[in-house]
Design an enzyme around this catalytic site. Structure first.
Site, short mmCIF file in Angstrom:
data_model
loop_
_atom_site.label_atom_id
_atom_site.label_comp_id
_atom_site.label_asym_id
_atom_site.label_seq_id
_atom_site.Cartn_x
_atom_site.Cartn_y
_atom_site.Cartn_z
CB THR A 71 -3.76 16.14 40.90
OG1 THR A 71 -3.08 16.24 42.16
CG2 THR A 71 -3.04 15.12 40.05
CG ASP A 87 -0.86 16.40 45.40
OD1 ASP A 87 -0.28 17.45 45.72
OD2 ASP A 87 -1.82 15.93 46.05
N GLY A 89 1.16 17.51 49.20
CA GLY A 89 1.57 16.15 48.83
C GLY A 89 1.10 15.18 49.88
CB ILE A 143 0.58 30.11 48.20
CG1 ILE A 143 0.09 31.13 49.23
CG2 ILE A 143 1.54 30.77 47.21
CD1 ILE A 143 1.19 31.66 50.12
#
Length: 342
Positions: free
Chosen positions: A126, A128, A171, A273
């Site tokens: 991930t 994140d 996020g 992006i």
């Protein structure tokens, strides 16, 4: 032995490096055969496969995305989903699965392994960086580098026009990308989901920056929300795992800042992006090591486990433990970087 490999959830720089590491070591050292399942859990649900061998993974190390495709399909919500997976694994003679994904993909792997006897090994993925039990997930470093470069470029245009530039980064529940790229890029305000923000305070920081004859850069996670307010949703629809689609907090924030301060404000949404393109050197290194250790776990029959980074070591942890909670930004870290706000 034949091993199945799938990639689920959002695409991520480094996925192909994991696949390459798994296949190269599995074929060369263990003599295994490999079957790739297309588009995440949809592949084993529908028996949609592709052959994986050394020629198939040659040259994919620097490529972004995933050669196997991905999706957010949740087989636990599909009628007879688990039975269909078992039947298709039997038809394709797959003895074990390596699932590469985030909390949702790995949550399914944990259920299949722990509750239904399907041998699974997990690899954490991930951008994140919010999976607990591992220090870092691959893809995060690339996303931070991309966001930091964007912030660097936005400083000059913001100062040329003396306007506020709000940069929205990914996020949903954690602000790791925002806090890393915001600090590295010299942002004047960083807003994250873990710390509901005071809009008056944000505007005060913006005004303070202008008084110093500089144009402010505000970095905001897509899941950040104001105190006594809610996250900004794209349209309220849900994916197969029950997640709402987030988008728009940057645009909303820019309008509020402009209205309250009288200063012109613009928004840049980095969006996908951050997930696209070639992985950084660190992400290639980490993803490759995860792949090598994942096939070792299969070799040793250590199923129901996820490979994870601890310091510089790759360890194994129960998948269920790794997905039980999200890793969020510590308030102490946020307070640490707040010296640069305003």
């Amino acid at each position: 032995m034949r091993v199945g490999v799938l990639t689920g959830g959002g695409d991520c720089p480094g996925l192909n490096a994991v696949i390459r590491g798994i296949v190269r070591k599995g074929v060369q050292e263990y003599g295994y055969d490999f079957t790739g399942f297309r588009d995440g859990w949809r592949g084993p649900l529908e028996g949609d496969t592709v052959q994986l061998d050394i020629p198939a993974v040659r040259g994919i190390l620097p490529r972004g995305g995933t050669i196997l495709g991905s999706s957010r399909t949740n087989p636990l919500k599909v009628e007879h989903g688990i039975r269909r997976i078992k039947e298709n694994l039997a038809k394709t003679e797959v003895d074990a699965l390596i699932a590469i994904g985030g909390e949702d993909t790995l949550g399914v792997a944990a259920t299949l392994s722990d509750d239904h006897g399907i041998p699974c090994v997990g690899v954490p993925k991930t951008i994140d960086n919010d999976l607990s039990a591992t220090d870092y997930t691959f893809g995060f470093d690339t996303a931070v580098n991309i966001a930091t470069e964007a912030i660097d470029r936005l400083h000059t245009t913001a100062e040329s026009h003396m306007r506020v530039l709000v940069v929205e980064v990914m996020g949903r529940h954690s602000g790791w990308i925002a806090i890393h790229s915001g600090l590295a890029g010299g942002a004047n305000v960083i807003l994250i989901p873990e710390q509901p923000f005071d809009l008056d305070q944000v505007c005060a920081w913006v005004t303070s920056r202008f008084k110093a004859s500089y144009a402010p850069i505000v970095v905001v996670s897509e899941g950040a929300k104001p105190k006594d307010g809610d996250m900004v949703l794209k349209d309220g629809s849900l994916d197969d795992f029950g997640h709402v689609r987030l988008s728009g907090v940057g645009e909303w924030l820019a309008k509020e800042i402009e209205k309250r301060t009288g200063k012109e404000a613009r928004t840049t949404v980095l969006g996908h992006i951050q997930r696209g393109g070639t992985p950084s050197a660190f992400d290639r290194w980490l993803a490759t090591r995860f792949g090598l250790h994942a096939i070792d776990a299969v070799r040793e029959g250590d199923f129901g486990k996820m490979v994870a980074l601890r310091g510089t070591d790759i360890v194994r942890v129960p998948i269920a433990e790794a997905t039980a909670r999200l890793k969020t930004v510590d308030p102490k870290l946020y307070n640490e970087v707040s010296v640069f706000f305003g």
